[in-house]
Write a protein that holds these residues in place. Structure first.
Motif, mmCIF file in Angstrom:
data_model
loop_
_atom_site.group_PDB
_atom_site.id
_atom_site.type_symbol
_atom_site.label_atom_id
_atom_site.label_comp_id
_atom_site.label_asym_id
_atom_site.label_seq_id
_atom_site.Cartn_x
_atom_site.Cartn_y
_atom_site.Cartn_z
ATOM 1 N N MET A 20 2.236 6.661 0.566
ATOM 2 C CA MET A 20 2.818 5.439 1.118
ATOM 3 C C MET A 20 4.281 5.274 0.703
ATOM 4 S SD MET A 20 0.318 4.191 2.870
ATOM 5 C CE MET A 20 -1.476 4.043 2.949
ATOM 6 N N ALA A 21 4.560 5.512 -0.568
ATOM 7 C CA ALA A 21 5.921 5.311 -1.078
ATOM 8 C C ALA A 21 6.908 6.255 -0.397
ATOM 9 C CB ALA A 21 5.942 5.507 -2.583
ATOM 10 N N VAL A 22 6.552 7.516 -0.288
ATOM 11 C CA VAL A 22 7.455 8.495 0.324
ATOM 12 C C VAL A 22 7.606 8.214 1.819
ATOM 13 C CG1 VAL A 22 7.753 10.941 0.878
ATOM 14 C CG2 VAL A 22 7.007 10.260 -1.408
ATOM 15 N N SER A 23 6.510 7.868 2.483
ATOM 16 C CA SER A 23 6.579 7.576 3.920
ATOM 17 C C SER A 23 7.480 6.377 4.192
ATOM 18 C CB SER A 23 5.174 7.316 4.471
ATOM 19 O OG SER A 23 4.354 8.451 4.336
ATOM 20 N N GLY A 24 7.340 5.338 3.375
ATOM 21 C CA GLY A 24 8.201 4.178 3.540
ATOM 22 C C GLY A 24 9.652 4.510 3.278
ATOM 23 N N LEU A 58 -2.072 -1.691 0.269
ATOM 24 C CA LEU A 58 -1.098 -0.722 -0.236
ATOM 25 C C LEU A 58 -0.121 -0.329 0.860
ATOM 26 C CD1 LEU A 58 -0.151 1.182 -2.510
ATOM 27 C CD2 LEU A 58 -1.841 2.845 -1.681
ATOM 28 N N ALA A 59 -0.629 -0.095 2.065
ATOM 29 C CA ALA A 59 0.250 0.247 3.188
ATOM 30 C C ALA A 59 1.230 -0.885 3.467
ATOM 31 C CB ALA A 59 -0.585 0.558 4.428
ATOM 32 N N ARG A 60 0.737 -2.105 3.493
ATOM 33 C CA ARG A 60 1.608 -3.256 3.775
ATOM 34 C C ARG A 60 2.680 -3.425 2.712
ATOM 35 N NH1 ARG A 60 -3.483 -5.272 5.265
ATOM 36 N NH2 ARG A 60 -3.732 -6.382 3.280
ATOM 37 N N GLN A 61 2.346 -3.125 1.465
ATOM 38 C CA GLN A 61 3.322 -3.245 0.380
ATOM 39 C C GLN A 61 4.520 -2.328 0.604
ATOM 40 O OE1 GLN A 61 1.025 -2.395 -3.134
ATOM 41 N NE2 GLN A 61 0.188 -4.462 -3.277
ATOM 42 N N HIS A 62 4.287 -1.239 1.298
ATOM 43 C CA HIS A 62 5.367 -0.282 1.566
ATOM 44 C C HIS A 62 5.918 -0.429 2.986
ATOM 45 C CE1 HIS A 62 5.124 1.978 -2.207
ATOM 46 N NE2 HIS A 62 3.819 1.775 -2.150
#
Length: 276
Positions: A20-24, A58-62
């Motif tokens: 998620m972090a890298v994708s965002g 988690l997805a929304r956070q990013h």
């Protein structure tokens, strides 16, 4: 269109937080996660509602949307199998996809309908898988989720006319096509498929392919193969497609995470129309 990346573009042991972090950070607007057997990272066949909600959070956070859900389990449990127990397990896989999708507001699940093999003839694959999809379509309508039938290298649904007929004959607005641009290049022209399938297309996968190689080794990063990207983009615009464009590519051996950033830039060039 929404730029998206599939979880398979990361190494299989990559923690979901890093996915998620890298994708965002790379600028994607969505991530396509996959359904695994128990023990996999992310969604699995035994994921609870609470666990699924945490993944959605988690997805929304990013800043990422979850708009589609894929799986490779239907290769193990094909809906075209002659074995009733295998087909039943395949239905369970799709039902689990739809359960998670309904819970998190994911609108489409990717389904590989079956495979033609030495043991499973083309007509048997069509009849068995179509019967199973009609059953699953009823659940999809109840859950408010769509089933996207994907074109893959399964020796099945080898023309856009047949793909359209297969989907139309189910008779459900919740069954359509998950069209993979790169998968079609060995035996067709993606822009033609897009125009013929039109509004049946629910989602789009992208990869590139070198036709001169002609086998699985021919899949390459975006812009490195023979996909006519300008024609693909034009065809998508003509049918009014504005949803996710999800990259599904092989992983770089030397620097795996660089693939994520390179692909985001390639997608900007392809669908933004500018090289910078």
């Amino acid at each position: 269109m929404i730029k998206s990346i599939n979880q398979w573009c990361f190494k299989s042991d990559t923690p979901l937080e890093q996915v998620m972090a890298v994708s965002g950070d790379a600028g994607y607007g969505a991530v396509e996660l996959n359904l695994y057997e128990p023990g996999g990272i992310g969604f699995t066949m035994d994921t609870t509602a609470a666990e699924a909600e945490k993944i959605g959070q988690l997805a929304r956070q990013h800043g990422l949307q979850l708009r589609s859900l894929s799986t490779s389990l239907l290769w193990q449990y094909p809906l075209s199998s002659a074995d009733d127990a295998v087909r039943e397990q395949g239905r369970r896989v799709v039902s689990k996809q739809m359960e998670i999708a309904e819970l998190l507001g994911i609108d489409t699940v990717l389904v590989v309908p079956g495979s033609v093999t030495a043991e499973t003839s083309y007509d048997a694959c069509y009849e068995r898988s179509h019967r199973e999809i009609r059953i699953l379509a009823e659940e999809a309508e109840k859950r408010g989720v769509r089933i996207g039938i994907e074109n893959v290298w399964n020796r099945f649904l080898l023309s856009p006319l047949e793909m359209a007929r297969y989907v139309d004959d189910v008779g459900s607005p919740n069954v359509g096509v998950y069209f993979d641009v790169g998968n079609i290049l060995l035996y067709g022209f993606p822009q033609q498929w897009i125009r013929i399938l039109g509004q049946r297309i629910f989602k789009i996968h992208v990869k590139d392919f070198l036709t001169a190689v002609g086998n699985g080794n021919g899949f390459v990063p975006l812009l490195a193969g023979n996909v006519p990207w300008h024609e693909v983009r034009t065809a998508l615009q003509e049918i009014g497609y504005t949803d996710t464009i999800t990259a599904e590519l092989g992983i770089y051996e030397a620097n795996p995470l660089q693939l994520i950033y390179d692909t985001a830039r390639h997608m900007d060039i392809i669908f933004g129309g500018e090289a910078r």
